[in-house]
Design a protein around this motif. Sequence first.
Motif, PDB file in Angstrom:
ATOM      1  N   PRO A 149     -11.985 -45.115  23.061  1.00  0.00           N
ATOM      2  CA  PRO A 149     -12.027 -45.236  21.593  1.00  0.00           C
ATOM      3  C   PRO A 149     -12.783 -46.484  21.093  1.00  0.00           C
ATOM      4  O   PRO A 149     -12.933 -47.459  21.823  1.00  0.00           O
ATOM      5  N   VAL A 150     -13.216 -46.412  19.851  1.00  0.00           N
ATOM      6  CA  VAL A 150     -13.923 -47.517  19.202  1.00  0.00           C
ATOM      7  C   VAL A 150     -12.969 -48.718  19.076  1.00  0.00           C
ATOM      8  O   VAL A 150     -11.797 -48.547  18.769  1.00  0.00           O
ATOM      9  N   HIS A 151     -13.485 -49.939  19.332  1.00  0.00           N
ATOM     10  CA  HIS A 151     -12.598 -51.101  19.220  1.00  0.00           C
ATOM     11  C   HIS A 151     -12.886 -51.979  18.020  1.00  0.00           C
ATOM     12  O   HIS A 151     -12.030 -52.712  17.560  1.00  0.00           O
ATOM     13  N   GLY A 152     -14.107 -51.937  17.502  1.00  0.00           N
ATOM     14  CA  GLY A 152     -14.341 -52.843  16.378  1.00  0.00           C
ATOM     15  C   GLY A 152     -15.740 -52.750  15.813  1.00  0.00           C
ATOM     16  O   GLY A 152     -16.564 -51.952  16.259  1.00  0.00           O
ATOM     17  N   GLU A 153     -15.999 -53.593  14.860  1.00  0.00           N
ATOM     18  CA  GLU A 153     -17.181 -53.510  14.022  1.00  0.00           C
ATOM     19  C   GLU A 153     -18.485 -53.808  14.770  1.00  0.00           C
ATOM     20  O   GLU A 153     -19.525 -53.246  14.477  1.00  0.00           O
ATOM     21  N   HIS A 154     -18.417 -54.727  15.743  1.00  0.00           N
ATOM     22  CA  HIS A 154     -19.648 -55.102  16.430  1.00  0.00           C
ATOM     23  C   HIS A 154     -19.958 -54.230  17.631  1.00  0.00           C
ATOM     24  O   HIS A 154     -20.843 -54.511  18.414  1.00  0.00           O
ATOM     25  N   GLN A 155     -19.202 -53.161  17.775  1.00  0.00           N
ATOM     26  CA  GLN A 155     -19.406 -52.293  18.922  1.00  0.00           C
ATOM     27  C   GLN A 155     -20.789 -51.678  18.894  1.00  0.00           C
ATOM     28  O   GLN A 155     -21.279 -51.243  17.858  1.00  0.00           O
ATOM     29  N   SER A 156     -21.440 -51.631  20.061  1.00  0.00           N
ATOM     30  CA  SER A 156     -22.809 -51.143  20.104  1.00  0.00           C
ATOM     31  C   SER A 156     -22.910 -49.768  20.722  1.00  0.00           C
ATOM     32  O   SER A 156     -23.869 -49.045  20.497  1.00  0.00           O
ATOM     33  N   LYS A 157     -21.946 -49.407  21.547  1.00  0.00           N
ATOM     34  CA  LYS A 157     -22.012 -48.068  22.144  1.00  0.00           C
ATOM     35  C   LYS A 157     -20.639 -47.633  22.626  1.00  0.00           C
ATOM     36  O   LYS A 157     -19.710 -48.431  22.711  1.00  0.00           O
ATOM     37  N   LEU A 158     -20.526 -46.354  22.912  1.00  0.00           N
ATOM     38  CA  LEU A 158     -19.263 -45.808  23.392  1.00  0.00           C
ATOM     39  C   LEU A 158     -19.418 -45.423  24.857  1.00  0.00           C
ATOM     40  O   LEU A 158     -20.481 -44.982  25.273  1.00  0.00           O
ATOM     41  N   THR A 159     -18.354 -45.612  25.608  1.00  0.00           N
ATOM     42  CA  THR A 159     -18.433 -45.307  27.030  1.00  0.00           C
ATOM     43  C   THR A 159     -17.622 -44.058  27.333  1.00  0.00           C
ATOM     44  O   THR A 159     -16.468 -43.931  26.934  1.00  0.00           O
ATOM     45  N   LEU A 160     -18.271 -43.166  28.019  1.00  0.00           N
ATOM     46  CA  LEU A 160     -17.674 -41.894  28.359  1.00  0.00           C
ATOM     47  C   LEU A 160     -16.748 -42.040  29.557  1.00  0.00           C
ATOM     48  O   LEU A 160     -16.993 -42.831  30.454  1.00  0.00           O
ATOM     49  N   MET A 161     -15.691 -41.256  29.542  1.00  0.00           N
ATOM     50  CA  MET A 161     -14.903 -41.064  30.755  1.00  0.00           C
ATOM     51  C   MET A 161     -15.149 -39.618  31.175  1.00  0.00           C
ATOM     52  O   MET A 161     -14.900 -38.688  30.408  1.00  0.00           O
ATOM     53  N   SER A 162     -15.635 -39.422  32.362  1.00  0.00           N
ATOM     54  CA  SER A 162     -16.109 -38.100  32.788  1.00  0.00           C
ATOM     55  C   SER A 162     -15.106 -36.978  32.539  1.00  0.00           C
ATOM     56  O   SER A 162     -13.902 -37.132  32.716  1.00  0.00           O
ATOM     57  N   GLU A 163     -15.668 -35.827  32.189  1.00  0.00           N
ATOM     58  CA  GLU A 163     -14.854 -34.633  32.006  1.00  0.00           C
ATOM     59  C   GLU A 163     -14.093 -34.269  33.282  1.00  0.00           C
ATOM     60  O   GLU A 163     -13.032 -33.643  33.234  1.00  0.00           O
ATOM     61  N   SER A 164     -14.637 -34.670  34.435  1.00  0.00           N
ATOM     62  CA  SER A 164     -13.972 -34.326  35.693  1.00  0.00           C
ATOM     63  C   SER A 164     -12.547 -34.864  35.710  1.00  0.00           C
ATOM     64  O   SER A 164     -11.685 -34.333  36.401  1.00  0.00           O
ATOM     65  N   LEU A 165     -12.274 -35.914  34.919  1.00  0.00           N
ATOM     66  CA  LEU A 165     -10.924 -36.466  34.866  1.00  0.00           C
ATOM     67  C   LEU A 165      -9.907 -35.440  34.386  1.00  0.00           C
ATOM     68  O   LEU A 165      -8.723 -35.522  34.690  1.00  0.00           O
ATOM     69  N   ARG A 166     -10.399 -34.465  33.610  1.00  0.00           N
ATOM     70  CA  ARG A 166      -9.479 -33.459  33.086  1.00  0.00           C
ATOM     71  C   ARG A 166      -9.033 -32.469  34.173  1.00  0.00           C
ATOM     72  O   ARG A 166      -8.186 -31.624  33.935  1.00  0.00           O
ATOM     73  N   ASN A 167      -9.625 -32.570  35.393  1.00  0.00           N
ATOM     74  CA  ASN A 167      -9.101 -31.804  36.521  1.00  0.00           C
ATOM     75  C   ASN A 167      -7.671 -32.228  36.836  1.00  0.00           C
ATOM     76  O   ASN A 167      -6.847 -31.436  37.245  1.00  0.00           O
ATOM     77  N   ASP A 168      -7.406 -33.527  36.720  1.00  0.00           N
ATOM     78  CA  ASP A 168      -6.112 -34.066  37.132  1.00  0.00           C
ATOM     79  C   ASP A 168      -5.361 -34.778  36.020  1.00  0.00           C
ATOM     80  O   ASP A 168      -4.169 -35.041  36.160  1.00  0.00           O
ATOM     81  N   GLY A 169      -6.046 -35.112  34.932  1.00  0.00           N
ATOM     82  CA  GLY A 169      -5.376 -35.801  33.836  1.00  0.00           C
ATOM     83  C   GLY A 169      -4.824 -34.795  32.840  1.00  0.00           C
ATOM     84  O   GLY A 169      -5.403 -33.735  32.631  1.00  0.00           O
ATOM     85  N   ARG A 170      -3.677 -35.124  32.244  1.00  0.00           N
ATOM     86  CA  ARG A 170      -3.105 -34.243  31.210  1.00  0.00           C
ATOM     87  C   ARG A 170      -3.205 -34.944  29.863  1.00  0.00           C
ATOM     88  O   ARG A 170      -2.874 -36.121  29.726  1.00  0.00           O
ATOM     89  N   VAL A 171      -3.680 -34.181  28.870  1.00  0.00           N
ATOM     90  CA  VAL A 171      -3.908 -34.743  27.543  1.00  0.00           C
ATOM     91  C   VAL A 171      -2.661 -34.541  26.691  1.00  0.00           C
ATOM     92  O   VAL A 171      -2.127 -33.440  26.641  1.00  0.00           O
ATOM     93  N   TRP A 172      -2.181 -35.610  26.044  1.00  0.00           N
ATOM     94  CA  TRP A 172      -1.011 -35.449  25.173  1.00  0.00           C
ATOM     95  C   TRP A 172      -0.978 -36.487  24.063  1.00  0.00           C
ATOM     96  O   TRP A 172      -1.674 -37.509  24.117  1.00  0.00           O
ATOM     97  N   VAL A 173      -0.168 -36.190  23.045  1.00  0.00           N
ATOM     98  CA  VAL A 173       0.163 -37.159  21.989  1.00  0.00           C
ATOM     99  C   VAL A 173       1.676 -37.050  21.768  1.00  0.00           C
ATOM    100  O   VAL A 173       2.292 -36.061  22.178  1.00  0.00           O
ATOM    101  N   PRO A 174       2.286 -38.030  21.105  1.00  0.00           N
ATOM    102  CA  PRO A 174       3.718 -37.918  20.820  1.00  0.00           C
ATOM    103  C   PRO A 174       3.972 -36.764  19.850  1.00  0.00           C
ATOM    104  O   PRO A 174       3.115 -36.437  19.022  1.00  0.00           O
ATOM    105  N   LYS A 175       5.168 -36.170  19.964  1.00  0.00           N
ATOM    106  CA  LYS A 175       5.504 -35.088  19.041  1.00  0.00           C
ATOM    107  C   LYS A 175       5.836 -35.622  17.650  1.00  0.00           C
ATOM    108  O   LYS A 175       5.825 -34.891  16.678  1.00  0.00           O
ATOM    109  N   LYS A 176       6.183 -36.923  17.624  1.00  0.00           N
ATOM    110  CA  LYS A 176       6.574 -37.523  16.348  1.00  0.00           C
ATOM    111  C   LYS A 176       5.370 -38.251  15.742  1.00  0.00           C
ATOM    112  O   LYS A 176       4.686 -39.004  16.431  1.00  0.00           O
ATOM    113  N   GLN A 177       5.162 -38.021  14.452  1.00  0.00           N
ATOM    114  CA  GLN A 177       4.047 -38.707  13.780  1.00  0.00           C
ATOM    115  C   GLN A 177       4.251 -40.212  13.803  1.00  0.00           C
ATOM    116  O   GLN A 177       5.368 -40.692  13.620  1.00  0.00           O
ATOM    117  N   GLY A 178       3.146 -40.946  14.007  1.00  0.00           N
ATOM    118  CA  GLY A 178       3.206 -42.398  13.915  1.00  0.00           C
ATOM    119  C   GLY A 178       4.136 -43.052  14.927  1.00  0.00           C
ATOM    120  O   GLY A 178       4.638 -44.154  14.686  1.00  0.00           O
TER     121      GLY A 178
END
Lengths: 258, 639
Positions: free
Chosen positions: B273-302
């Motif tokens: 994710p973006v960290h701040g105003e002077h950021q010059s570029k974004l760094t990718l984390m390879s899609e291959s990570l989704r072979n073993d990583g599970r994507v989630w967010v909390p069920k509760k807002q905020g």
Amino acid sequence: MNLTLFVWRQKNADAQGGFERYEISDVSEDSSFLETLDMLNLRLVESGQPTVAFEHDCREGICGSCSMSINGRPHGPKKLTTACQLHMRNYKDGDVIYVEPFRARAFPVVKDLVVDRSAFDRIQQAGGYVSVNTGAAPEANANAIEKDKADEAFDAAACIGCGACVAACPNGSAMLFTAAKVTHLSLLPQGQPERSARVLDMVHTMDAEMFGGCTNHGECQEACPKGISIKYISQLNRDFLSSTVKKALSLRGKMQSQ
Amino acid sequence: MHLELNSKIPDGPVEQKWSKHKASIKLVNPSNKRKYSIIVVGTGLAGASAAASFGELGYRVKAFCFQDSPRRAHSIAAQGGINAAKNYQNDGDSVFRLFYDTVKGGDFRAREANVYRLAELSVSIIDQCVAQGVPFAREYSGLLSNRSFGGAQVSRTFYAKGQTGQQLLLGAYAALNRQIHSGAVQMNPHTEMLDLIVSEGRCKGIVTRNLRTGKMESHVADAVVLATGGYSNVFYLSTNAMGCNVTSIWRAYRHGAGMANPCFTQIHPTSIPVHGEHQSKLTLMSESLRNDGRVWVPKKQGDVRAPHQIPEDERDYYLERRYPSFGNLSPRDIASRAAKERCDAGFGVGPMGLGVYLDFADAIKRLGRDAIEARYGNLFDMYDNISGENPYEVPMRIYPAPHYTMGGLWVDYNLMTTIPGLFAAGEANFSDHGANRLGASALMQGLADGYFVLPYTIGDYLSGVKPGSLSLDAPEVRAAEDRVHGRLTTFLSMKGRKPVDHYHKLLGRIMWDKCGMSRSAEGLKGAIQRIGELREEFWSNSFVGGSGEELNQELEKAGRVADFFEFAELMCIDALDRNESCGGHFREEYQTEDGEALRNDKDYCYSAVWSQRQDGAGHELTKEPLEFNNVHLATRSYK
């Protein structure tokens, strides 16, 4: 945080260069080192002054464009890290940082922090390849390659061609860079037919390009952002020696048969 | 100008088109090849492989890149892998299945014939790269290893740790070096193409600027190949390298080349994710990570608890929930939109709420830390370095970021643009990915174009032209040089106070907000107006400084930003014109009740090909209708 930067400014290859002092404030610890130089350049443009020239492109540590030494160390203080991946959390408020181009006889300064590393390309052009034309390849799984060897070949092939090894070496030697490619191809069956010619041609080009010799300081391995091992230099030396002897014997063989 | 589009798709069944085409196209005999010269701009996978292959065939080649070495082209940064229909895993893969997955993945907005050829050539690419000594990952048997990528239910991705692009590019760079050494290719590093030379309707050369000395130079040739990558940097913040730009293909557009589907851009779901105003570029984390990583967010807002404090039943594994059959390996456009949906609804994590977790805890428990380290070690280190968090212990935080552009110069089946003699390869063309590219397919396309398509099709074109027909003294050459010189002078005489980056950032913000992951008619209209106003400001209030006769990085950037300003407007116009949602193009007005893209095949089953109107005022649309005879047009579902 607030920092004092001393940045090497040099108008062109022939000009006399020197350090310029810049005070820079409000640097975020999440910023990268190059983003700090961006901030400096932004300020320089706003005050109508020429910006600091520096090579950079991918900013994720893989293109090998970075060519600056930070406080005397190629790519800065963090091990296995290129300058673009160095983050400001490695510094603290009030630090004084010296930034200068990679220094080596074979890498003349072009401007500010930019150096000419075309000698590296010429070493590769001399033999850093397998001579296979497009379309002439056999089925990929026709030859099994031991996993250990394939992994080791990958480790050697991970070189990004930045030149930190040369800048770190007191002799300005390119042995680690050349050894990495020689080892990568020497470990694989595909690299065998041209193995002798390759090492001789690459080493001769390296010498002709004014790189120094290796006297086992080990600084190259320390500075390498990709962790290329110094053991590949001994592989290079072995290959070079045996190829030299082989070539001499084959020449003698030819003379005797005449 | 009105375009006459002839896609030159060969007749016959899709699986025979390429072989029949190769058998019927014209050839240049070996002794005549050396009379022909070819210019290749860009030395990434497509450019380097094309230049090397042309050299091997005996053509005289001039190659150009703006980096200080051809090895630094941005293909080097591709992490995850390259697809090929080898079916080494015995899991049901085939050329047809790769073709099918790619057409479906592209949401039915790509040409069937091109995609089939790509799938067919994929197997030869792996053979070629292995023969060059590319150190792909292997099993203990010594045979090649595979992994899975999004949008596929087979394991067909070949890889070299998280550095596949690097190893493939170094293979192509080595092949190129061999040709440079033999004298067949003349390499021009740190040289940027700034204009095309077109004579009697045919492309005959380019005008360049040496970025080290500032020297402007013209180069004439019998054909020109643009392999200059994509335009994600129109968003300013993207995963592209800082130098990636739209200039070469935009200059071609200004000469009358058609630009296809500029609004088809890919937002990659797993970037840091973006960290701040002077950021010059974004760094990718390879899609291959989704072979073993599970994507989630909390069920509760905020929910601001640390991730390990959130119990299992209070986590929402939203990809697994919404798309049970593909789960965490859903295609990129779908995974990105799903992340945005959760964050917009207030479930995002991290300081700005613009992030979701990519969690490896289960995989580490199942396979052990060592196995995960062997697979993704360098990616984990990179994440740690940038974020300051250890992903072996804390889940990664990720958010979508601009990554790839499916749109580009329109090309026919031979990869030739609407300007005869001008070809486009790799990401610079629009050809194979439709409205969304599947992971590990960019490397495949770049190398297919360069190693196996262009070496055939360029001969077909060259056999019909007289070699060396334009001299450097021709008035067309002088005119092109004058244009470049005039533009550089204008940049250098700008009298403002702002660096060009300032305007690039503002432009990027507009594009990200209004022409990014979701778009609306109202937003796009506003964006078009705002881009126009900002462009005026850019021209009147920027400052470049220095001179044109030296290394001047501000001057380089000024030219690229100026072209992004013009291109951005066309991108919005295209997005506004396409009243449907498909692939990466999501129009808020066109969605199903559960928020999925609502395609409109009745009215929009075409490639939108834009060209500049002859009077210079605005852009004109020509449609290339798309026919699907082998993959049934259907609603794309990953549920």
